[in-house]
Design a protein around this motif. Structure first.
Motif, mmCIF file in Angstrom:
data_model
loop_
_atom_site.group_PDB
_atom_site.id
_atom_site.type_symbol
_atom_site.label_atom_id
_atom_site.label_comp_id
_atom_site.label_asym_id
_atom_site.label_seq_id
_atom_site.Cartn_x
_atom_site.Cartn_y
_atom_site.Cartn_z
ATOM 1 N N GLN A 158 0.842 -1.181 0.000
ATOM 2 C CA GLN A 158 0.000 0.000 0.000
ATOM 3 C C GLN A 158 0.887 1.245 0.000
ATOM 4 N N VAL A 159 0.580 2.159 -0.909
ATOM 5 C CA VAL A 159 1.299 3.425 -0.966
ATOM 6 C C VAL A 159 0.347 4.510 -0.479
ATOM 7 N N VAL A 160 0.693 5.094 0.652
ATOM 8 C CA VAL A 160 -0.102 6.180 1.205
ATOM 9 C C VAL A 160 0.393 7.469 0.559
ATOM 10 N N THR A 161 -0.472 8.144 -0.163
ATOM 11 C CA THR A 161 -0.064 9.288 -0.978
ATOM 12 C C THR A 161 0.556 10.401 -0.145
ATOM 13 N N LEU A 162 -0.079 10.789 0.941
ATOM 14 C CA LEU A 162 0.471 11.876 1.760
ATOM 15 C C LEU A 162 1.796 11.492 2.405
ATOM 16 N N TYR A 163 1.942 10.235 2.750
ATOM 17 C CA TYR A 163 3.157 9.780 3.430
ATOM 18 C C TYR A 163 4.307 9.605 2.436
ATOM 19 N N HIS A 164 4.058 8.857 1.368
ATOM 20 C CA HIS A 164 5.130 8.498 0.449
ATOM 21 C C HIS A 164 5.391 9.535 -0.640
ATOM 22 N N LYS A 165 4.365 10.162 -1.145
ATOM 23 C CA LYS A 165 4.533 11.052 -2.296
ATOM 24 C C LYS A 165 4.536 12.536 -1.941
ATOM 25 N N VAL A 166 4.173 12.883 -0.719
ATOM 26 C CA VAL A 166 4.174 14.290 -0.320
ATOM 27 C C VAL A 166 5.202 14.536 0.782
ATOM 28 N N LEU A 167 5.114 13.790 1.875
ATOM 29 C CA LEU A 167 5.987 14.040 3.022
ATOM 30 C C LEU A 167 7.448 13.728 2.719
ATOM 31 N N PHE A 168 7.722 12.620 2.058
ATOM 32 C CA PHE A 168 9.115 12.253 1.787
ATOM 33 C C PHE A 168 9.818 13.264 0.876
ATOM 34 N N PRO A 169 9.202 13.701 -0.239
ATOM 35 C CA PRO A 169 9.888 14.740 -1.031
ATOM 36 C C PRO A 169 10.067 16.056 -0.270
ATOM 37 N N ILE A 170 9.109 16.409 0.575
ATOM 38 C CA ILE A 170 9.265 17.629 1.378
ATOM 39 C C ILE A 170 10.450 17.494 2.325
ATOM 40 N N LEU A 171 10.592 16.329 2.950
ATOM 41 C CA LEU A 171 11.731 16.116 3.844
ATOM 42 C C LEU A 171 13.047 16.121 3.081
ATOM 43 N N LEU A 172 13.075 15.549 1.884
ATOM 44 C CA LEU A 172 14.294 15.571 1.086
ATOM 45 C C LEU A 172 14.663 16.989 0.667
ATOM 46 N N LEU A 173 13.676 17.767 0.247
ATOM 47 C CA LEU A 173 13.948 19.160 -0.127
ATOM 48 C C LEU A 173 14.404 19.972 1.085
ATOM 49 N N THR A 174 13.836 19.683 2.237
ATOM 50 C CA THR A 174 14.258 20.369 3.458
ATOM 51 C C THR A 174 15.703 20.025 3.801
ATOM 52 N N LEU A 175 16.073 18.762 3.629
ATOM 53 C CA LEU A 175 17.456 18.354 3.896
ATOM 54 C C LEU A 175 18.412 19.039 2.921
ATOM 55 N N ILE A 176 18.060 19.073 1.658
ATOM 56 C CA ILE A 176 18.921 19.736 0.673
ATOM 57 C C ILE A 176 19.049 21.227 0.988
ATOM 58 N N GLY A 177 17.939 21.873 1.280
ATOM 59 C CA GLY A 177 17.966 23.296 1.602
ATOM 60 C C GLY A 177 18.747 23.589 2.866
ATOM 61 N N SER A 178 18.612 22.744 3.860
ATOM 62 C CA SER A 178 19.350 22.979 5.096
ATOM 63 C C SER A 178 20.846 22.745 4.910
ATOM 64 N N CYS A 179 21.216 21.789 4.052
ATOM 65 C CA CYS A 179 22.641 21.581 3.775
ATOM 66 C C CYS A 179 23.221 22.763 2.998
ATOM 67 N N VAL A 180 22.457 23.309 2.055
ATOM 68 C CA VAL A 180 22.899 24.500 1.326
ATOM 69 C C VAL A 180 23.037 25.676 2.291
ATOM 70 N N ASN A 181 22.079 25.824 3.196
ATOM 71 C CA ASN A 181 22.148 26.892 4.199
ATOM 72 C C ASN A 181 23.381 26.719 5.091
ATOM 73 N N LEU A 182 23.671 25.484 5.478
ATOM 74 C CA LEU A 182 24.853 25.225 6.303
ATOM 75 C C LEU A 182 26.133 25.569 5.538
ATOM 76 N N TYR A 183 26.183 25.209 4.267
ATOM 77 C CA TYR A 183 27.362 25.507 3.453
ATOM 78 C C TYR A 183 27.581 27.013 3.330
ATOM 79 N N HIS A 184 26.503 27.758 3.112
ATOM 80 C CA HIS A 184 26.629 29.210 2.967
ATOM 81 C C HIS A 184 26.931 29.913 4.290
ATOM 82 N N SER A 185 26.623 29.286 5.396
ATOM 83 C CA SER A 185 26.860 29.934 6.683
ATOM 84 C C SER A 185 28.151 29.470 7.346
ATOM 85 N N LEU A 186 29.016 28.768 6.616
ATOM 86 C CA LEU A 186 30.286 28.339 7.203
ATOM 87 C C LEU A 186 31.187 29.527 7.543
ATOM 88 N N ASP A 187 31.108 30.597 6.782
ATOM 89 C CA ASP A 187 31.939 31.781 7.056
ATOM 90 C C ASP A 187 31.348 32.662 8.150
#
Length: 86
Positions: free
Chosen positions: A11-40
């Motif tokens: 069973q694929v739960v749409t909100l869990y698998h197709k909405v929440l997971f991509p949001i978490l991945l985008l949040t991780l990517i954005g937070s890593c970019v933010n961390l990289y830019h704030s190293l200085d």
């Protein structure tokens, strides 16, 4: 009762698998970019690192929320099979 197989059992739960997971991945990517830019900038470094750690914790919670019930279900099925065997 229909026969269970892999085609009708998963069973694929749409909100869990197709909405929440991509949001978490985008949040991780954005937070890593933010961390990289704030190293200085040492004032932003702590908060950026904290956001990355919290995002990783959310992803682990996302994965474990799916794994733990499956393990409990497997244990219950195994116990029922052992009970029927005896």
């Amino acid at each position: 009762m229909s026969t269970q197989n892999y085609a009708n059992h998963g069973q694929v739960v749409t909100l869990y698998h197709k909405v929440l997971f991509p949001i978490l991945l985008l949040t991780l990517i954005g937070s890593c970019v933010n961390l990289y830019h704030s190293l200085d900038d040492h004032q932003r470094l702590y908060s950026a690192a904290l956001i990355v750690v919290l995002t990783i914790c959310l992803i682990l919670t996302f994965l474990l929320a799916r794994i733990f019930p499956l393990k409990a279900q497997d244990r219950a099925i195994r116990a029922e099979e052992n009970l029927r065997h005896f």
